[in-house]
Design a protein around this motif. Structure first.
Motif, PDB file in Angstrom:
ATOM      1  N   ASN A  33       0.672  -1.149  -0.082  1.00  0.00           N
ATOM      2  CA  ASN A  33      -0.634   0.137   0.151  1.00  0.00           C
ATOM      3  C   ASN A  33       1.561   1.307   0.153  1.00  0.00           C
ATOM      4  N   ILE A  34       0.303   2.069  -1.213  1.00  0.00           N
ATOM      5  CA  ILE A  34       1.092   3.630  -1.280  1.00  0.00           C
ATOM      6  C   ILE A  34       0.667   4.022  -0.401  1.00  0.00           C
ATOM      7  N   GLU A  35       0.031   5.019   0.685  1.00  0.00           N
ATOM      8  CA  GLU A  35      -0.709   5.817   1.120  1.00  0.00           C
ATOM      9  C   GLU A  35      -2.231   5.429   1.345  1.00  0.00           C
ATOM     10  N   GLY A  36      -2.737   4.086   1.276  1.00  0.00           N
ATOM     11  CA  GLY A  36      -3.580   3.736   1.093  1.00  0.00           C
ATOM     12  C   GLY A  36      -4.523   3.138   0.223  1.00  0.00           C
ATOM     13  N   GLN A  37      -3.621   3.544  -1.159  1.00  0.00           N
ATOM     14  CA  GLN A  37      -3.903   2.550  -2.099  1.00  0.00           C
ATOM     15  C   GLN A  37      -3.303   1.286  -3.125  1.00  0.00           C
ATOM     16  N   PRO A  38      -3.554   0.108  -3.212  1.00  0.00           N
ATOM     17  CA  PRO A  38      -3.007  -1.218  -3.891  1.00  0.00           C
ATOM     18  C   PRO A  38      -2.056  -0.339  -4.530  1.00  0.00           C
ATOM     19  N   LEU A  39      -0.905  -1.304  -5.244  1.00  0.00           N
ATOM     20  CA  LEU A  39      -0.106  -0.727  -5.871  1.00  0.00           C
ATOM     21  C   LEU A  39      -0.228  -1.352  -6.878  1.00  0.00           C
ATOM     22  N   TRP A  40      -0.987  -1.882  -7.889  1.00  0.00           N
ATOM     23  CA  TRP A  40      -1.836  -2.199  -8.497  1.00  0.00           C
ATOM     24  C   TRP A  40      -2.209  -0.837  -9.273  1.00  0.00           C
ATOM     25  N   ALA A  41      -3.663  -0.281  -8.404  1.00  0.00           N
ATOM     26  CA  ALA A  41      -3.987   0.136  -8.689  1.00  0.00           C
ATOM     27  C   ALA A  41      -4.357   1.814  -9.342  1.00  0.00           C
ATOM     28  N   LEU A  42      -2.477   2.076  -8.619  1.00  0.00           N
ATOM     29  CA  LEU A  42      -1.135   3.071  -8.673  1.00  0.00           C
ATOM     30  C   LEU A  42      -0.663   2.935 -10.278  1.00  0.00           C
ATOM     31  N   ILE A  43      -0.555   1.843 -10.312  1.00  0.00           N
ATOM     32  CA  ILE A  43       0.006   1.224 -11.674  1.00  0.00           C
ATOM     33  C   ILE A  43      -1.187   1.480 -12.875  1.00  0.00           C
ATOM     34  N   LEU A  44      -2.584   1.574 -12.469  1.00  0.00           N
ATOM     35  CA  LEU A  44      -3.165   1.317 -13.512  1.00  0.00           C
ATOM     36  C   LEU A  44      -3.440   2.390 -13.728  1.00  0.00           C
ATOM     37  N   VAL A  45      -3.619   3.960 -12.888  1.00  0.00           N
ATOM     38  CA  VAL A  45      -3.292   4.644 -13.118  1.00  0.00           C
ATOM     39  C   VAL A  45      -2.470   5.453 -14.233  1.00  0.00           C
ATOM     40  N   VAL A  46      -1.565   5.541 -14.095  1.00  0.00           N
ATOM     41  CA  VAL A  46      -0.304   6.260 -14.358  1.00  0.00           C
ATOM     42  C   VAL A  46       0.216   5.132 -15.680  1.00  0.00           C
ATOM     43  N   VAL A  47      -0.883   4.378 -16.140  1.00  0.00           N
ATOM     44  CA  VAL A  47      -0.236   3.264 -17.717  1.00  0.00           C
ATOM     45  C   VAL A  47      -1.736   4.263 -18.919  1.00  0.00           C
ATOM     46  N   ILE A  48      -2.836   4.442 -17.399  1.00  0.00           N
ATOM     47  CA  ILE A  48      -4.382   4.958 -18.085  1.00  0.00           C
ATOM     48  C   ILE A  48      -3.752   6.947 -18.773  1.00  0.00           C
ATOM     49  N   LEU A  49      -3.078   7.366 -17.771  1.00  0.00           N
ATOM     50  CA  LEU A  49      -2.828   8.590 -17.795  1.00  0.00           C
ATOM     51  C   LEU A  49      -1.242   8.526 -19.010  1.00  0.00           C
ATOM     52  N   LEU A  50      -0.425   7.881 -18.812  1.00  0.00           N
ATOM     53  CA  LEU A  50       0.469   7.671 -20.331  1.00  0.00           C
ATOM     54  C   LEU A  50      -0.247   7.733 -21.423  1.00  0.00           C
ATOM     55  N   CYS A  51      -0.971   6.369 -21.629  1.00  0.00           N
ATOM     56  CA  CYS A  51      -1.992   6.409 -22.879  1.00  0.00           C
ATOM     57  C   CYS A  51      -2.626   7.283 -22.960  1.00  0.00           C
ATOM     58  N   GLN A  52      -3.150   8.006 -23.055  1.00  0.00           N
ATOM     59  CA  GLN A  52      -4.642   8.991 -23.195  1.00  0.00           C
ATOM     60  C   GLN A  52      -3.614  10.534 -23.153  1.00  0.00           C
ATOM     61  N   SER A  53      -2.019  10.461 -23.233  1.00  0.00           N
ATOM     62  CA  SER A  53      -1.204  11.976 -23.376  1.00  0.00           C
ATOM     63  C   SER A  53      -0.286  11.323 -24.093  1.00  0.00           C
ATOM     64  N   THR A  54      -0.422   9.959 -24.121  1.00  0.00           N
ATOM     65  CA  THR A  54       0.745   9.718 -25.925  1.00  0.00           C
ATOM     66  C   THR A  54      -0.580   9.839 -27.063  1.00  0.00           C
ATOM     67  N   TRP A  55      -2.110   9.916 -26.404  1.00  0.00           N
ATOM     68  CA  TRP A  55      -2.358   9.729 -27.925  1.00  0.00           C
ATOM     69  C   TRP A  55      -2.903  10.929 -28.471  1.00  0.00           C
ATOM     70  N   LEU A  56      -3.401  11.726 -27.316  1.00  0.00           N
ATOM     71  CA  LEU A  56      -3.990  13.385 -27.365  1.00  0.00           C
ATOM     72  C   LEU A  56      -1.906  13.915 -28.018  1.00  0.00           C
ATOM     73  N   PHE A  57      -0.858  13.475 -27.674  1.00  0.00           N
ATOM     74  CA  PHE A  57       0.240  14.330 -28.427  1.00  0.00           C
ATOM     75  C   PHE A  57       0.010  13.824 -29.470  1.00  0.00           C
ATOM     76  N   LEU A  58      -0.020  12.472 -30.256  1.00  0.00           N
ATOM     77  CA  LEU A  58       0.459  12.213 -31.536  1.00  0.00           C
ATOM     78  C   LEU A  58      -1.096  12.537 -32.999  1.00  0.00           C
ATOM     79  N   ASP A  59      -1.860  12.075 -31.828  1.00  0.00           N
ATOM     80  CA  ASP A  59      -3.250  13.078 -32.348  1.00  0.00           C
ATOM     81  C   ASP A  59      -3.520  14.579 -32.579  1.00  0.00           C
TER      82      ASP A  59
END
Length: 69
Positions: A4-30
């Motif tokens: 847990n990192i500040e009460g959040q499971p590690l898999w949830a934080l990794i999922l959020v990072v992946v979603i933000l990176l995918c969104q940012s990459t798509w916005l940049f390329l498009d």
């Protein structure tokens, strides 16, 4: 098994990072392909979800255009 990192499971934080990176990459390329301030959209997409994507689709891509009659 999961730490847990500040009460959040590690898999949830990794999922959020992946979603933000995918969104940012798509916005940049498009945005670069369409010439719509791609640096602004990609940086905003790194810090927030889903509002940058929604605003990009509404204001930059204009997906809700009125049909010409």
């Amino acid at each position: 098994m999961t730490r847990n990192i500040e009460g959040q499971p590690l898999w949830a934080l990794i999922l959020v990072v992946v979603i933000l990176l995918c969104q940012s990459t798509w916005l940049f390329l498009d945005g670069r392909k369409r010439g719509c301030r791609y640096w602004f959209w990609s940086l905003w997409g790194l810090i927030q979800c889903p509002f940058p994507l929604l605003f990009y689709l509404i204001f930059a891509r204009k997906v809700f255009r009125r049909a010409k009659t």
